[in-house]
Design an enzyme around this catalytic site. Sequence first.
Site, PDB file in Angstrom:
ATOM      1  CG  ASP A  29     -12.112   4.282  -1.864  1.00  0.00           C
ATOM      2  OD1 ASP A  29     -11.722   3.168  -1.479  1.00  0.00           O
ATOM      3  OD2 ASP A  29     -11.557   5.351  -1.535  1.00  0.00           O
ATOM      4  CE1 TYR A  87      -3.182   2.934   0.431  1.00  0.00           C
ATOM      5  CE2 TYR A  87      -2.737   2.933   2.789  1.00  0.00           C
ATOM      6  CZ  TYR A  87      -3.346   3.496   1.680  1.00  0.00           C
ATOM      7  OH  TYR A  87      -4.113   4.627   1.824  1.00  0.00           O
ATOM      8  CG  ASP A  89      -3.836   2.228  -3.455  1.00  0.00           C
ATOM      9  OD1 ASP A  89      -3.372   2.878  -4.418  1.00  0.00           O
ATOM     10  OD2 ASP A  89      -4.555   2.739  -2.582  1.00  0.00           O
TER      11      ASP A  89
END
Length: 251
Positions: free
Chosen positions: A241, A105, A144
């Site tokens: 999201d 991340y 991500d």
Amino acid sequence: MKLVSWNVNGIRACVKKGFLDYFKEVDADIFCLQETKLQEGQIELELEGYHQYWNYALKKGYSGTAIFTKQQPLSVKYGVGDEQEEPEGRIITLEFDTFYMVNVYALNAKRDLSRLDERLEWEDKIRAYLVELDAVKPVVYCGDLNVAHQSRDLKNAKSNVGNSGFTMEEREKMTDLLAAGFLDTFRYFYPDKEGAYTWWSYMAKVRERNIGWRIDYFIVSERLQSHLIDADIHSHILGSDHCPIVLEMNL
């Protein structure tokens, strides 16, 4: 082999929105999570047939990563290089017989770019780490990564130039990583595809209108190119999201 990566933006909330249904349906060999947002003991997931590895941030309700894998790894590492502690819970590395699995991340530069310098240092450190691993065995790097690399990787490129996640500096760091012997698997299969996004703002109608960014990636060592089968974006899956991304490989 099927691999999945998903920024769940809080695993406890995502579980209430159908995470386990998707997890069972997709039947991944390795399932990577980012932004788990919890501490040890705050959730018990019954995932039969999977080994679970969690990296919790010291700050409550912040960041965090996890990997669920059917095959037990040879080794597990939290942190980069010689670091043994990783206070924001941003990285997990699993070593398997034929490859390393690195789930990340990435640090966010923040809207005011107050962490941009720190972000760029992070990118250099991650690249050096991946190159070091790649010298031993091939690497599958996912997560991500908080950057849209090319203009086609977000809906409104012109109006976002210089914004967090689309600064020239962050984009150049992605270019540098790929030049170091790595491959963006989605662009390998779909080099010119537009409208393929993995994150959308929670603002009204943004996701329905597909005003998004592609900031979640599976990146692999170039020598794994012949093992790639397909890369996909499961934009129909809600609960966060972000949406899950999928990589299929013959390993």
